[in-house]
Enzyme design. Sequence first.
Site, PDB file in Angstrom:
ATOM      1  CB  CYS A 340     -22.581  95.502  21.953  1.00 29.97           C
ATOM      2  SG  CYS A 340     -24.297  95.151  21.671  1.00 29.97           S
ATOM      3  NE  ARG A 369     -32.843  96.061  25.284  1.00 29.91           N
ATOM      4  CZ  ARG A 369     -32.655  95.237  24.258  1.00 29.91           C
ATOM      5  NH1 ARG A 369     -33.691  94.870  23.522  1.00 29.91           N
ATOM      6  NH2 ARG A 369     -31.450  94.800  23.958  1.00 29.91           N
ATOM      7  CD  GLN A 387     -30.054  89.789  24.760  1.00 30.76           C
ATOM      8  OE1 GLN A 387     -28.909  90.214  24.603  1.00 30.76           O
ATOM      9  NE2 GLN A 387     -31.047  90.106  23.965  1.00 30.76           N
ATOM     10  CG  ASP A 389     -25.559  89.548  23.951  1.00 30.55           C
ATOM     11  OD1 ASP A 389     -25.489  89.245  22.750  1.00 30.55           O
ATOM     12  OD2 ASP A 389     -25.490  90.713  24.375  1.00 30.55           O
ATOM     13  CG  HIS A 391     -20.823  91.148  21.284  1.00 28.84           C
ATOM     14  ND1 HIS A 391     -21.370  91.147  22.545  1.00 28.84           N
ATOM     15  CD2 HIS A 391     -21.698  91.799  20.479  1.00 28.84           C
ATOM     16  CE1 HIS A 391     -22.528  91.792  22.495  1.00 28.84           C
ATOM     17  NE2 HIS A 391     -22.752  92.197  21.265  1.00 28.84           N
ATOM     18  CE  LYS A 470     -32.050  92.321  10.810  1.00 32.67           C
ATOM     19  NZ  LYS A 470     -33.011  92.547  11.840  1.00 32.67           N
ATOM     20  CG  HIS A 516     -23.792  92.639  17.554  1.00 31.23           C
ATOM     21  ND1 HIS A 516     -23.769  93.477  18.639  1.00 31.23           N
ATOM     22  CD2 HIS A 516     -23.231  93.345  16.549  1.00 31.23           C
ATOM     23  CE1 HIS A 516     -23.225  94.630  18.302  1.00 31.23           C
ATOM     24  NE2 HIS A 516     -22.895  94.583  17.039  1.00 31.23           N
TER      25      HIS A 516
END
Length: 651
Positions: A340, A369, A387, A389, A391, A470, A516
């Site tokens: 993000c 992580r 990911q 991922d 946005h 969410k 997200h």
Amino acid sequence: MSEIAITLPDGSVRRVPAGSTPVDVAAGISPRLAKAAIAAVVDGRPVDLTFPLNADARVEILTDRGPDALHVYRHSAAHLLAAAVTNLFPGTQCGIGPATDEGFYYDFIVERPFVPEDLEAIEKKMRDLAAQDLIYERQIWPRQEAIDFFTSRGEPLKVQLIQEKTQGQTGVSVYTIKDRDTFVDFCVGPHVPSTGRLKGFKLLNTSNAYWKGDAKNQPMQRVYGTAFFSDKELQAHLQRIEEAKKRDHRKVGKELGLFTFHHWAPGSAFWLGKGTTLYNTLANYMRGVLFPAGYQEVKAPIIFNRALWETSGHWDHYRENMFLVTSSDNEEMGLKAMNCPGHFLIFASESRSYKDLPLRLHEQTPLHRNEASGVLSGLTRVRQFSQDDAHCFVMESQIAAEVERLLRLVQRVYGDFGLQYTVKLSTRPENFLGEVATWDHAEASLKQALEASKQPYTINAGDGAFYGPKLDFDITDAIGRSWQCATIQLDYQMPERFDLKYVGADNAEHRPVVIHRAILGSFERFIAILIEHYAGAFPLWLAPVQAVVMPIADRHAEYAAQVRQRLEAAGLRAELDARQEKINYKIREAQLQKIPYMLVAGDREVADGTVAVRSRSGGDQGARSVDDFVRDAQLEISAKGEPAAGLAAAS
Ligand SMILES: [Zn+2]
Ligand SMILES: [Zn+2]
């Protein structure tokens, strides 16, 4: 005798004599209810069926339906386990014995570790005690008497628990099974009325444990078991455990040569050739889905100055989960744990107009992580991952339409894998940031999108993130386990922190809202789920090796090599197995490798320009021309979804 008013869950009120118990209340409703009753909830507190009702109360009878009753049932089974162990192994010290989502366990200090024969004997003893239908009786002992009793029994752990948990109390709640010689435990309850109620239970295994989970304390033996209301449910669960073991992605991943690990890089997979093919197939599949849906793929840096993490808030709230490094000129840097913040910098890197929105940025670069090595597990809990991922930066008025598009995307992607799923809407939590009106609008937009796409959903009240509501998606795999994967989260806070803005049609500056979203989630974890879902037998479009060509004898090898080249030229992932092994041996190996198609070439095939096709699932398919095989394989690849073999088919 005075009467009290009992309010039932349906709102109806019954008057009963003071001192009545929940089982009396149940019997007053129907004998069948009294028989099915396990425990009760009185004014929100779980209690035994023998709990005396001395004042007006709300009473709910728990029967063999629902998670609360199952919890009581399993915890009661843990007492039964401890009773059996202390009877068979005098001198054993008991720790704690809670119910879990999967069953129950009990921790003991024993002279020697349990062996499988011990578990059999313990389970047999449990069945004996259950057959005797012994009462679980609650007694309140004076605190000092309880401490003295467990001290004299040589149970210092129980004494410690009583001292810690009952400070300032005069009485201590204990439970016997039959009597204090058969079994007694310090416990607040509740339990089932008697041991005869426990039918479907099974001890599973043992493991090492420590008192209070702390390795500095005494080592203990944990005995795991599971329990269900019926033997049928128990057997289904045991079958699922067996099936899950067979499908364990760590085992299957090794057998299929997909990935490996090394202790010098804990939690970070080494993707081998076939695993990398699978990984790239998924990554490119997502690119193929997202590009036409209006997403741009970007690549932001992996290491950022701490100033970025301070702006995002991660420095204060997430730093311990990040790998921190120092640059050669002494800048404190952190490896990104999520994409993000990088995307916010990209958004802010030029001036944006309402005409640019929605702006959708997608990224697959690696994330890190800093998970403790003790919690790492296969591909499901890792330190390095990527990911699918993205946005989406939108105007507030665009939320509903964008979420609706996302719902369709999720539907399509999971459909391609043959995965069923459910959706949860998590709403405003207690510690929310921002205005109530904004939250209301956001939640209404999500509901509108769910309804417009005819997506059934449940509401998880108060479970939203502090920055926005969410949607969470739980997929169900072929053996009935559920996994949370996709998520769609609205965020009003990060655009503030990063001072993101766009120029509206009114020529004024506005804040965008960030969505997200990930559909597969981490590729690593999703691959683990797919391996277990398909039990390694990937549908053709995902299989790292789609076909293997096998010459029967040396004289067919050249022809087989040409066939393989033709398959490769047609875009199929094909291997040649020209080893001097018997054809049946090669077929068996390809079958173990779960390769979808085996193409055998012998004298007749060479003469006819064909291949003898065997499929992984359907066996011998007869001879076909290479062109026919290629055409059918391509059709199968573009159709994608092949249902995975579930419990019935696999066993
Ligand atoms: Zn208990
Ligand atoms: Zn994000």
